[in-house]
Structures are given as C-alpha cells and as structure tokens.
Scaffold this active site. Sequence first.
Site, PDB file in Angstrom:
ATOM      1  CB  CYS A 365      53.743 -42.951  27.485  1.00  0.00           C
ATOM      2  SG  CYS A 365      53.593 -41.379  28.297  1.00  0.00           S
ATOM      3  CG  LEU A 367      58.683 -36.355  27.478  1.00  0.00           C
ATOM      4  CD1 LEU A 367      57.761 -35.153  27.276  1.00  0.00           C
ATOM      5  CD2 LEU A 367      58.961 -36.566  28.961  1.00  0.00           C
ATOM      6  CB  THR A 368      60.968 -34.863  22.624  1.00  0.00           C
ATOM      7  OG1 THR A 368      60.690 -35.869  21.649  1.00  0.00           O
ATOM      8  CG2 THR A 368      62.368 -34.308  22.389  1.00  0.00           C
ATOM      9  CD  GLN A 373      60.057 -29.997  23.633  1.00  0.00           C
ATOM     10  OE1 GLN A 373      59.766 -28.818  23.484  1.00  0.00           O
ATOM     11  NE2 GLN A 373      59.515 -30.752  24.573  1.00  0.00           N
ATOM     12  CE  LYS A 375      69.011 -29.548  20.209  1.00  0.00           C
ATOM     13  NZ  LYS A 375      70.054 -29.898  21.222  1.00  0.00           N
ATOM     14  CD  GLU A 399      47.466 -46.734  26.095  1.00  0.00           C
ATOM     15  OE1 GLU A 399      46.870 -46.401  27.139  1.00  0.00           O
ATOM     16  OE2 GLU A 399      48.508 -47.415  26.079  1.00  0.00           O
ATOM     17  CB  SER A 403      48.277 -34.642  23.467  1.00  0.00           C
ATOM     18  OG  SER A 403      49.416 -34.704  22.621  1.00  0.00           O
TER      19      SER A 403
END
Length: 498
Positions: A365, A367-368, A373, A375, A399, A403
């Site tokens: 998994c 995520l930012t 974002q 950057k 994995e 998206s």
Amino acid sequence: MTGKENIPADSNDGTPAEQADLPLHPPAITKPHGPRGMLGSGHGKRAKGHITRRPEPPPPGAAGQPETVNLEDAENLNVDLATGLTVGDRPPTPGTLPTAISQRPVEDGQVKLPLEVGTRMKCRFRDGLLRPCSIIERRKIRESEEYEYYVHYEKLNRRMDDWMRLEDVDLASVDPPEDLGPTPGDPSGRTRNQKRKVDDSHGDEEGHGEFDASALREHEEFTKVKNVEEIELGRHVMETWYFSPLPPEFQDCKVLYFSEYDLCFFKQRQQMLRHLAKCKLQHPPGEEIYRNGRVSMFEVDGKKEKMYCQNLCYLAKLFLDHKTLYYDVDLFLFYILCECDERGAHIVGYFSKEKSSEEGYNLACILTLPAYQRKGYGKCLIAFSYELSKLEARVGTPERPLSDLGVVSYRSYWTRVLLKVLRDHEGSISIKGLSDMTAIKTDDIISTLQHLQLIQYQKGQHVIYGAPASLERHLLEAGSGGLEVDPSKIIWTPYILD
C-alpha cells in the site's frame, strides 16, 4: 493501490484511554500558514482534497475549458486522469447559477421533489461546468425541510463524489428512475431500478479491473458515502476522498482531529490538544533507517506498534479506495516518510510491505498525503521500495490491483529506470539482466517496454530495440524522477522471520 492491513471496525484503539482535562501546551510554531494559522490557536494550513489552485469558473454561457496539468506528477495522486484536472476543491459558493438553470421555470409536477436515489441529471462540477451524474444517497439538511444529495459524476473516480444542494442541479436534465418495486433484502428501500442505475454509474471507473463485478458492487455499496469530510493533521486540514471503517463513535464526523506523531484521533480539537500535552513523541514510533537533509524514513513493525499502524490504516483509507483489510497489521512493516524541522518529524506519506511475501511483492500500500503532493514524494516512496529490494537481493513488484494513478506512477518509474540503463549500457543486455540490475520483475519490464514499443517477440524470445534518440524522447516524456533516494544513506537490514 491496495494493502491487506486489518482494521477491526469495532475497535476503539484510535483514541487514548484517558481524556482527563490537562493544561493545554500545544507545540510552538513560528510561522502561521494559510487562513487558519497555527496549531494551538485554532488554525492550520488548508489542503482541500489535493488541489493546489482553484480554477476560475467560466462566465455564464461561455464554452469554458477545464484547466489541465502535466500528468507526469500523477503518482502524487494530484491529477484526475479522466479530466486532466487538479481536483479536490469544492465547487464555488453558489450565487447565481448559469442562465440555463436559474432562469428556467419549473412547472408544478414537472420534477418530483425530493429527488430519488438513482436519479440521473446534470450538476455543477468543481470547475463550474455542468456534468452528468447520478444520486447515490440523500439526506435532510439540518433544521430544514430541504434535502442535499450525494452524487457520483459519470466516468470520474469516486473521490470526486460530493454532497450537492438543489440549486446546483439543472432541473431540466433530471431523469428520475422508474419505480419497479423495492429490491428484496435491500434495507435502504431503493427500487430495483434505482439500485441498478447506481451500480451502472459506478461500473465505468478505471483501475478496478481485477475486482469481480459482485465484489466491486458490494464494496461500493458499503463505502458509497464518505463518513468524514475533513481531517486536521498538524498544520494541515485536508478534505477526505473515501469512506474509512472507523469505530462507530467516529462515524459521520464532519472533522476528525489526528495527533501528529502517534496518529490517535479525536472528535473534538480540545481533546486532541490535551492529548498532545501528554504525548512525548516527536517522530513515528519506529527506527529511523534513512536521513537525507530534511527527509527521513522510519520503519515501524506492525506487531510492535499495533495501535499506531491501525491508526495509520484508518487515516490512509480516507484517501485510498480499494484498500483491502483482510490480514492483521502484525504481518506488515510500515515505512513512514517524514519532513523534519525543529518541531519533529512530520508524516508525509508511507508504504507498507509484507514481512514475507510468497508472490514477491515489495509494496502493499502506498500513499502521499494530499497536503504534500506534487513535491516528488510519491516517486521517492516507490524508489525506496526498490532500494530495499536490492538490499534483499530480490526482485520486487507492487501488490495488485493498481489504481488508475498507481499504474501511471509505476509505469513512469519503470520507464525512467529502464531507459537510463539501456541508454548508458554498452553492448547487449537481456530482460533477466535488466531485472538483476534494477530489481524490477521481468513481467513489469516486458509490459513497460511493450507500452513504449521498444520490444518485439521474435523467434521465441523478446528482443529489445531502440535508437538513442527514441530513448531520450521517452525519457523526457516520463518526466523527472522526483525526490532522489541516496542508497548510501540507507541503514537497514532485511527482516528475518522468527
């Protein structure tokens, strides 16, 4: 991008056991940011969704074109691929709608109010233009007899779903659902046709090709409406994108307040400030394995820091759609990317990975956070996962399913890394050789080169070909590498299972 960390929906681990009143001693901040100023004084830098600027709506009657941005930064989850828009802002405050809406008389009985779930219509989008959408849910406005409607815009990602009022709707475009009777076993009481229309409107989304239709419908029915509108984390207030399976007492919160270093969350800001006065942490509760200037990476073991990792999963699910929750966090390592200053190490984003993956996944998994974002942090997280794979002397792959933005992010990374090797390497090189040098799985190498039309299948084997000018052109199109990772500054040893 999905992970498999377990979040028990009925758990109360997200809040500290004690709520005693204590003197408020918020951390000092020297510079106010944005209209809400400083933490501790009722202020914070606002990050609405993941927008960095608000496009001006076109004048009434004008054709108007949406503002576009370069998609090379899409891995920072800052661009909607369907429209090319920087997204996440709310629509402008309604004053007068375009003439086509505000000046059109509605005869008695022409449109039945309140509008029903499943109704299709055109509604004003965040860029000020009318776009086709459908109603997913409705509710009464507090202290009013009027309704507001939760709508999904056709062919756009669910992160764009939002609550709209009747003044944002083009009533002339309303297409009410046919009443075919209630769906057996549907507690919402929606008709079969209403439910079918909502399902159909969600079926066009990209990035979910590896979910079967029934599982996708079940997931979207359960998570169709965001249960938290905004979060406050440190100096930033961020608009959420998706539903998160928070404990029942935190459902339907307008704002959720997160303690910045241990990620405990609260319904009231004063509770969070009292907790901050007792919290002694100034960084994630793990080992620092990388420091380069103001950027740090911490490794947190899900088994040792279970509450922190579960809180992180609750937070991440607000910005990730199909993040599956089947296994316990004990089986995962979490790598927390931070910006460091005199106040401590502030979480920017993270990725997780299984301690032992039979499929060879080096990332579960990623995520930012919206406030950080554009950057280069998203590219940094991907690059770091591959540097760890190199230290493990293994090839890795993320994995699945990826998206829509995850596909763009990884393809951009694979393109830059592979073409740099091909450009600088002297002599011939095989797919296996590329995999050994880059730690990228051979399947990912083949799919990337096929996408770039730099590989052919001849006489039973794949043959790479590409002129230097072609390689340079593709490298330019792939964009910059973002925040670079210096492998020499990583202090880390692979995890060994007991």
